[in-house]
Design an enzyme around this catalytic site. Structure first.
Site, PDB file in Angstrom:
ATOM      1  N   LYS A   1       1.841  -5.017  14.423  1.00 47.25           N
ATOM      2  CA  LYS A   1       2.681  -5.766  15.346  1.00 47.25           C
ATOM      3  C   LYS A   1       2.074  -7.147  15.490  1.00 47.25           C
ATOM      4  O   LYS A   1       0.904  -7.292  15.853  1.00 47.25           O
ATOM      5  CB  LYS A   1       2.756  -5.061  16.698  1.00 47.25           C
ATOM      6  CG  LYS A   1       3.712  -5.705  17.688  1.00 47.25           C
ATOM      7  CD  LYS A   1       5.125  -5.790  17.155  1.00 47.25           C
ATOM      8  CE  LYS A   1       5.745  -4.436  16.911  1.00 47.25           C
ATOM      9  NZ  LYS A   1       7.140  -4.561  16.416  1.00 47.25           N
TER      10      LYS A   1
ATOM     11  N   PRO B   1       0.803  -1.230   0.000  1.00 45.47           N
ATOM     12  CA  PRO B   1       0.000   0.000   0.000  1.00 45.47           C
ATOM     13  C   PRO B   1       0.834   1.276   0.000  1.00 45.47           C
ATOM     14  O   PRO B   1       0.342   2.315  -0.451  1.00 45.47           O
ATOM     15  CB  PRO B   1      -0.835  -0.111   1.279  1.00 45.47           C
ATOM     16  CG  PRO B   1      -0.085  -1.063   2.148  1.00 45.47           C
ATOM     17  CD  PRO B   1       0.608  -2.010   1.236  1.00 45.47           C
TER      18      PRO B   1
ATOM     19  N   GLU C   1       2.771  -0.361   6.325  1.00 46.87           N
ATOM     20  CA  GLU C   1       2.267   0.244   7.573  1.00 46.87           C
ATOM     21  C   GLU C   1       2.136   1.759   7.486  1.00 46.87           C
ATOM     22  O   GLU C   1       3.120   2.465   7.225  1.00 46.87           O
ATOM     23  CB  GLU C   1       3.184  -0.131   8.737  1.00 46.87           C
ATOM     24  CG  GLU C   1       2.705   0.413  10.075  1.00 46.87           C
ATOM     25  CD  GLU C   1       3.533  -0.083  11.247  1.00 46.87           C
ATOM     26  OE1 GLU C   1       3.273   0.360  12.379  1.00 46.87           O
ATOM     27  OE2 GLU C   1       4.447  -0.911  11.030  1.00 46.87           O
TER      28      GLU C   1
END
Length: 629
Positions: A217, A182, A201
């Site tokens: 995580k 992304p 992330e």
């Protein structure tokens, strides 16, 4: 698409600013501090602008520390591809740059009109890692700090180093097309340094006063069942700690009562792995600037630990390499689109002819060191493969703790209804849950007073518990000493204690030893001491205590960990380092430790003989018995 000679190229692919691609070049100016993010020049956006331009680049992990650096550049035009595949040329026009912007608009038209070209060949060569040992040693040092109460968790990282054959930008682009993350991005600093990322992330996205973060995580290989992430107490606890940290960071600059967690513990697929992801949102106070937002939240909590300040200090002590861009942030800050930064992970850094990819993972008290190394390989493997390279498999294959078809076991002592180090043994067994705790404690309680041997066996249908009487452990001064017969070759018995002990018995039969007074001493093909068939092995050499790192070839012995902790408490230097068998001639003592006998000493190892245990071994034997009794 950008011409090879375009100065200062920037390429962002994925979901940046709601687009599938952003391209720009020819920055107006460059800066190396984050203060400039609040310095947006007076501009007239072109009609219909969504992004228009702004600051693009990356922040090193230490960018906000004294002397830390970032690589930012202000661009006053972008070529943007919207989700429907339509391209838009957008600009933040000033009178001084009108002619330049017109030039790049014409260039953009020519790029779009040109026939597509196949991607240029480029690949990683000479790929190397630091190997298992440095990483597992760092993990153990972090776990020591966790037990000492310094941190709750810390993110431990390593590097995969390589050379680039071909153009680094082509290498990054080829991999981005394969991985489709992304938040893919490519930046240069105007010199020899470049950063290409395939980040999954989102660190921060600010649209007006609304801000959100999506910390990652928790990891499992894509080949595994993703349900294992949600069922892992260790992974869930690790993730929730980071979510709390992100909530705290945003709370420092958010309007009171606006911090929320609209998504918690979502399992998402990413290249090569499954991840646990959450979303934390907030509304910034009216007076908060982008630089102040960064000051409150940077570096990202998911790649540092909790508490963040203590975790950052610990990371600097245990890691071999400075992090540089890795685990910082990259992206854009636009006067129109707001701020959008991804965590700089899954990242290729290039400096001159050298290239490296950083990988790592969060370490908690329940981590098993060699599995943390395996997680690094799981994350790096798809990236190196997408770059045309081959990741060397330097670690032995990790034996899966959760593969219990044949049964896995752990054995330990109980005294007067108290089971020693129960939580650690259940963690190693993969069943550190309330139900199993109650099951074991009940069995130990029913056994009554005195000393008992507790054996747990985990299979698919649950955990069985057996409790039997046994004599108490003895101090080393009351022992005759063990006879250890070396068995040379191979990579040890592995990191799992299987319920079927026949392979271990076969090794003992080969060595001609009879427990409990003798054991086979495993020595690897390189000549380093591993463990016995029943014990962890520690070597005292010139008053230093040597322990083989937990690299997947030896059992992560609970008693080994306790004895090393006691050694540190008594000021005995500890070295997590392989010990050469040939050096035993000069050793003060060889000790074998396990959860039934405690500390034992070896009077005979091969043809080497000791008359009595040394003072370090006596001290640790006394300390362990006091801890137990």
């Amino acid at each position: 698409m950008l011409a090879a000679d375009a100065p200062g190229p920037v390429v962002l692919l994925g979901v940046w600013a709601g687009s599938t691609a952003l391209l720009t070049a020819d920055p107006v100016r460059r800066a190396s501090t984050t203060d400039v993010l609040d310095d947006q020049p007076a501009v007239t956006p072109a009609d219909g602008c969504v992004v228009g331009g702004g600051w693009f680049g990356w922040l090193d992990h230490h960018a906000l520390d004294e002397g830390g650096l970032s690589a930012l550049a202000f661009h006053d035009w972008v070529l943007r591809c919207d989700p429907d595949g339509e391209w838009w040329f957008e600009s933040l026009e000033t009178a001084e740059r009108a002619g330049v912007i017109e030039h790049w608009c014409a260039q953009a038209r020519s790029w779009l009109a040109a026939a597509p070209r196949p991607p240029a060949a480029a690949r990683l060569t000479d790929v190397v890692t630091d190997g298992t040992t440095p990483h597992v040693v760092a993990v153990e040092r972090v776990q020591d700090a966790i037990r000492d109460g310094e941190v709750y968790q810390a993110n431990v990282c390593t590097r995969v180093r390589a050379r680039v054959e071909g153009e680094p930008a082509h290498l990054w682009l080829n991999a981005a097309e394969q991985l489709a993350p992304p938040y893919a991005a490519w930046f240069t600093d105007g010199a020899a340094r470049a950063v290409g990322g395939w980040s999954p992330e989102l660190f921060l996205a600010r649209d007006g006063r609304a801000v959100r973060s999506r910390p990652i995580k928790g990891t499992r290989p894509r080949a595994s069942d993703p349900a294992g992430l949600m069922s892992s107490d260790k992974e869930r606890a690790e993730h929730v700690m980071i979510v709390d940290l992100v909530r705290h960071d945003l709370g420092r600059v958010a309007a009171v009562g606006t911090v929320a967690t609209p998504e918690l513990l979502v399992v998402e697929p990413h290249p090569g792995v499954w991840h646990l992801v959450s979303t934390v949102s907030a509304t910034l106070r009216d007076d908060v600037t982008d630089a102040e937002l960064l000051a409150a939240t940077f570096p990202p909590g998911s790649v540092t630990g909790a508490p963040k300040v203590a975790a950052c200090a610990l990371i600097a002590q245990v890691e071999r390499w400075p992090r540089r861009a890795y685990t910082g942030a990259y992206g854009l800050v636009s006067p129109l689109a707001g701020l959008e930064l991804a965590v700089t992970i899954r990242t290729l850094e290039v400096d001159g002819g050298d290239a490296w990819i950083g990988v790592g993972g969060g370490v908690t008290a329940g981590s098993i060191p060699h599995r943390e190394w395996q997680e690094c390989l799981d994350k790096a493997g798809p990236l190196v493969a997408a770059c045309g390279g081959t990741l060397p498999q330097e670690a032995p294959a990790a034996l899966p703790l959760i593969d219990v078809d044949e049964g896995v076991t752990t054995t330990f002592l109980a005294h007067d209804g108290h089971a020693f180090e129960l939580a650690d043994h259940l963690t190693r067994l993969g069943r550190d849950d309330a139900r199993t705790h109650i099951q074991v404690r009940r069995a130990v309680h029913l056994a009554g007073p005195g000393w008992h041997r507790v054996r747990l066996v985990r299979r698919d249908d649950g955990v069985s518990v057996s409790v039997t009487d046994r004599p108490p452990p003895r101090h080393v001064d009351g022992q005759e000493g063990l006879v250890l017969v070396p068995v040379v070759g191979g990579d040890g018995l592995g990191a799992v204690k299987w319920a079927d002990r026949e392979p271990w018995h076969a090794v003992e039969e080969l060595a001609g030893v009879e427990p409990p007074d003798g054991a086979a001493l495993m020595v690897d093909g390189a000549g380093f001491v591993l463990e016995t068939t029943r014990d962890a092995v520690l070597v005292v050499d010139h008053d230093e205590l040597w322990a083989h790192p937990l690299d997947g070839r030896v059992l992560p012995s609970v008693t080994r960990r306790v004895v090393l902790e006691l050694a540190r408490d008594h000021g005995i230097p500890v070295r997590l380092e392989p010990y050469p068998y040939d050096a035993l001639l000069g050793a003060d003592c060889v000790m074998a430790v396990n959860a039934l006998h405690g500390v034992r000493w070896a009077r005979l190892v091969g043809n080497l003989m000791w008359d009595s245990p040394d003072e370090v071994t006596r001290t640790l034997s006394t300390a362990l018995l006091r801890r137990w009794v």
